[in-house]
Design a protein around this motif. Structure first.
Motif, PDB file in Angstrom:
ATOM      1  N   LEU A  46      17.388  -4.247  -4.800  1.00  0.00           N
ATOM      2  CA  LEU A  46      16.523  -3.130  -3.842  1.00  0.00           C
ATOM      3  C   LEU A  46      17.014  -1.816  -4.525  1.00  0.00           C
ATOM      4  N   PHE A  47      16.203  -1.211  -4.306  1.00  0.00           N
ATOM      5  CA  PHE A  47      16.063   0.758  -4.696  1.00  0.00           C
ATOM      6  C   PHE A  47      16.030   1.274  -3.787  1.00  0.00           C
ATOM      7  N   VAL A  48      16.658   2.173  -3.091  1.00  0.00           N
ATOM      8  CA  VAL A  48      17.177   2.942  -2.537  1.00  0.00           C
ATOM      9  C   VAL A  48      15.450   4.485  -2.740  1.00  0.00           C
ATOM     10  N   SER A  49      14.412   4.446  -2.180  1.00  0.00           N
ATOM     11  CA  SER A  49      13.612   5.506  -2.681  1.00  0.00           C
ATOM     12  C   SER A  49      13.435   6.601  -0.859  1.00  0.00           C
ATOM     13  N   SER A  50      12.196   6.934  -1.000  1.00  0.00           N
ATOM     14  CA  SER A  50      12.116   7.963   0.359  1.00  0.00           C
ATOM     15  C   SER A  50      10.936   7.926   0.395  1.00  0.00           C
ATOM     16  N   SER A  51      10.552   8.081   2.030  1.00  0.00           N
ATOM     17  CA  SER A  51       8.750   8.027   2.409  1.00  0.00           C
ATOM     18  C   SER A  51       8.742   9.832   1.769  1.00  0.00           C
ATOM     19  N   GLY A  52       9.467  10.534   1.219  1.00  0.00           N
ATOM     20  CA  GLY A  52       8.784  11.388   0.561  1.00  0.00           C
ATOM     21  C   GLY A  52       7.695  11.498  -0.691  1.00  0.00           C
ATOM     22  N   VAL A  53       7.446   9.874  -0.808  1.00  0.00           N
ATOM     23  CA  VAL A  53       6.194   9.296  -1.549  1.00  0.00           C
ATOM     24  C   VAL A  53       4.873   9.954  -1.008  1.00  0.00           C
ATOM     25  N   TYR A  54       4.966  10.510   0.189  1.00  0.00           N
ATOM     26  CA  TYR A  54       3.754  10.269   1.057  1.00  0.00           C
ATOM     27  C   TYR A  54       3.637  11.329   1.986  1.00  0.00           C
ATOM     28  N   ALA A  55       1.899  11.824   1.310  1.00  0.00           N
ATOM     29  CA  ALA A  55       1.499  13.046   1.072  1.00  0.00           C
ATOM     30  C   ALA A  55       0.684  13.558   2.278  1.00  0.00           C
ATOM     31  N   GLN A  56       0.776  12.094   3.154  1.00  0.00           N
ATOM     32  CA  GLN A  56       0.104  12.968   4.328  1.00  0.00           C
ATOM     33  C   GLN A  56       0.965  13.889   5.279  1.00  0.00           C
ATOM     34  N   ARG A  57       0.102  15.231   5.767  1.00  0.00           N
ATOM     35  CA  ARG A  57       0.337  16.079   6.820  1.00  0.00           C
ATOM     36  C   ARG A  57       0.011  16.622   7.686  1.00  0.00           C
ATOM     37  N   ASP A  58      -0.618  15.640   8.446  1.00  0.00           N
ATOM     38  CA  ASP A  58      -1.701  15.916   9.598  1.00  0.00           C
ATOM     39  C   ASP A  58      -1.033  14.991  10.595  1.00  0.00           C
ATOM     40  N   ASN A 118       1.639  -0.426   3.302  1.00  0.00           N
ATOM     41  CA  ASN A 118      -0.021   0.370   2.836  1.00  0.00           C
ATOM     42  C   ASN A 118      -0.339   1.442   2.680  1.00  0.00           C
ATOM     43  N   SER A 119      -0.170   2.261   3.439  1.00  0.00           N
ATOM     44  CA  SER A 119      -0.350   3.994   3.268  1.00  0.00           C
ATOM     45  C   SER A 119      -0.465   3.974   2.318  1.00  0.00           C
ATOM     46  N   PRO A 120      -1.519   4.870   1.511  1.00  0.00           N
ATOM     47  CA  PRO A 120      -1.181   5.111   0.067  1.00  0.00           C
ATOM     48  C   PRO A 120      -0.255   6.378  -0.332  1.00  0.00           C
ATOM     49  N   ALA A 121       0.040   6.111  -1.224  1.00  0.00           N
ATOM     50  CA  ALA A 121       1.568   7.021  -2.017  1.00  0.00           C
ATOM     51  C   ALA A 121       1.470   7.813  -2.744  1.00  0.00           C
ATOM     52  N   GLU A 122       0.771   8.438  -2.426  1.00  0.00           N
ATOM     53  CA  GLU A 122       0.117  10.137  -3.415  1.00  0.00           C
ATOM     54  C   GLU A 122       1.036  11.511  -3.332  1.00  0.00           C
ATOM     55  N   ALA A 123       2.581  11.421  -3.232  1.00  0.00           N
ATOM     56  CA  ALA A 123       3.356  12.533  -4.193  1.00  0.00           C
ATOM     57  C   ALA A 123       2.665  14.063  -4.470  1.00  0.00           C
ATOM     58  N   GLN A 124       2.978  15.043  -4.231  1.00  0.00           N
ATOM     59  CA  GLN A 124       2.973  16.011  -4.179  1.00  0.00           C
ATOM     60  C   GLN A 124       3.307  16.509  -4.750  1.00  0.00           C
ATOM     61  N   SER A 125       4.709  16.153  -4.550  1.00  0.00           N
ATOM     62  CA  SER A 125       6.395  17.164  -5.522  1.00  0.00           C
ATOM     63  C   SER A 125       6.530  16.706  -6.504  1.00  0.00           C
ATOM     64  N   TYR A 126       7.795  17.192  -6.953  1.00  0.00           N
ATOM     65  CA  TYR A 126       8.497  16.670  -8.467  1.00  0.00           C
ATOM     66  C   TYR A 126       8.908  14.834  -7.870  1.00  0.00           C
ATOM     67  N   SER A 129       3.945  16.650   8.225  1.00  0.00           N
ATOM     68  CA  SER A 129       4.175  16.375   9.216  1.00  0.00           C
ATOM     69  C   SER A 129       2.399  14.834   9.419  1.00  0.00           C
ATOM     70  N   LYS A 130       4.113  13.447   9.127  1.00  0.00           N
ATOM     71  CA  LYS A 130       3.490  11.941   9.884  1.00  0.00           C
ATOM     72  C   LYS A 130       4.461  11.330  10.338  1.00  0.00           C
ATOM     73  N   ARG A 131       3.961  10.772  10.591  1.00  0.00           N
ATOM     74  CA  ARG A 131       4.497   9.180  11.536  1.00  0.00           C
ATOM     75  C   ARG A 131       4.808   8.049  10.980  1.00  0.00           C
ATOM     76  N   CYS A 132       6.072   7.906  10.434  1.00  0.00           N
ATOM     77  CA  CYS A 132       6.160   6.830   9.564  1.00  0.00           C
ATOM     78  C   CYS A 132       6.067   5.091  10.397  1.00  0.00           C
ATOM     79  N   SER A 133       5.981   3.643  10.382  1.00  0.00           N
ATOM     80  CA  SER A 133       6.517   3.163  11.230  1.00  0.00           C
ATOM     81  C   SER A 133       7.490   2.292  10.253  1.00  0.00           C
ATOM     82  N   ASN A 134       8.465   1.269  11.817  1.00  0.00           N
ATOM     83  CA  ASN A 134       8.891   0.585  10.912  1.00  0.00           C
ATOM     84  C   ASN A 134       8.835  -1.061  11.132  1.00  0.00           C
ATOM     85  N   ALA A 135       7.054  -1.330  11.705  1.00  0.00           N
ATOM     86  CA  ALA A 135       6.862  -2.545  11.900  1.00  0.00           C
ATOM     87  C   ALA A 135       7.280  -3.294  10.561  1.00  0.00           C
ATOM     88  N   ARG A 136       7.344  -3.726   9.906  1.00  0.00           N
ATOM     89  CA  ARG A 136       7.463  -4.719   8.990  1.00  0.00           C
ATOM     90  C   ARG A 136       9.159  -5.005   8.692  1.00  0.00           C
TER      91      ARG A 136
END
Length: 289
Positions: free
Chosen positions: A110-122, A129-137, A256-263
């Motif tokens: 298990l690798f503990v990562s971050s929701s910071g990989v998502y760039a959604q902001r609206d 399954n959402s695109p993970a298109e990080a814009q920060s280093y 600004s995004k809303r993450c789902s914990n359904a999975r």
């Protein structure tokens, strides 16, 4: 039952969340090892392994024999691109090399990562399954580290935790006491998970795998309520009795995004603190978990 029948776990980077995970699993008859530089900070229940993720050679106190699972949850101590790469990419590579040096092949990583990989902001809803298109280093390095884990040759899952809070992680409380101002329009959604629930999710994944369940390669760790930040601030101001506002301009956030914990919930995991209200109420009441 002898200790040899206990499932064995190595937590690499055994800080706050890792220590909570260790305590939870020891209570369920797991044999848990924890690696960190300062082993004096480990819980008594966790078997100490002193080590530096920057070293190529496996630590002398690394356990020998069978190792069933490995959780990599290191934290960067240097908050720039080089520091992130050292902690998450190079550190993970070194830990995987240590496994090879000891001839160990865990059932799952298990690798503990971050929701910071998502760039959604609206304010969009985001799931695995959402695109993970990080814009920060930081997000870009995390994505690179995720690929190191997923291509390691060990069955692996990445766990993208959202904003972790809990005892000792009280930045927002301090800001609110100082009169924190935040824009309400458009609403700025923020995502949270209490540290105990972050550990609980990792434990749920490990136990599901141990019991023969099929795990996905990615999970988001978040509570049930990705609330707008101004709602959180208003609730905390009332609970703290804060009446003043900072003279500074309202705080603006890039995301600004809303993450789902359904999975994660589909596995049977249920957060102990389903929203910021329960989590911060426990902190304000002085509870330590």
């Amino acid at each position: 039952m002898s200790t040899s029948t206990f499932p064995s776990l190595m937590i690499v980077g055994c800080g706050d969340v890792g220590s909570r995970l260790g305590r939870q699993l020891v209570a369920r008859d797991w044999r848990v090892h924890g690696l960190r530089r300062n082993i004096a900070a480990l819980p008594l229940e966790v078997l100490p392994v002193a080590g530096d993720l920057g070293q190529l050679e496996c630590p002398d106190t690394w356990p020998v024999g069978k190792l069933d699972y490995l959780v990599y949850c290191a934290a960067a101590t240097q908050h720039d691109e080089a520091g992130y790469r050292a902690a998450y990419v190079e550190g993970l590579r070194n830990a995987l090399d240590w496994l090879r040096q000891r001839g160990q092949s865990p059932k799952r990583l298990l690798f503990v990562s971050s929701s910071g990989v998502y760039a959604q902001r609206d304010g969009e809803w985001v799931d695995e399954n959402s695109p993970a298109e990080a814009q920060s280093y930081s997000g870009s390095v995390m994505l690179e580290a995720e690929q190191v884990a997923l291509r390691s040759g060990i069955p692996a899952s990445v766990v993208r935790l959202t904003g972790i809070y809990g005892p000792g992680r009280e930045w927002l409380l301090k800001q609110v006491r100082d009169g924190y101002r935040v824009a309400s329009e458009p609403p700025l959604y923020a995502n949270r998970i209490h540290a105990e629930d972050a550990a609980g999710l990792l434990a749920a994944l490990l136990e599901a795998d141990r019991d023969g369940g099929a795990l996905e390669d990615c999970y988001i760790g978040v509570d049930d309520d990705p609330a707008a930040l101004h709602e959180v601030v208003a609730w905390l101001r009332e609970r703290l009795g804060v009446n003043h506002w900072s003279d500074e301009q309202s705080v603006r956030r890039a995301g600004s995004k809303r993450c789902s914990n359904a999975r994660a919930r589909a596995l049977g995991w249920v957060p102990r603190y389903p929203s910021f209200r329960e989590g911060y109420a426990a902190i304000l009441a002085g509870k330590d978990d």
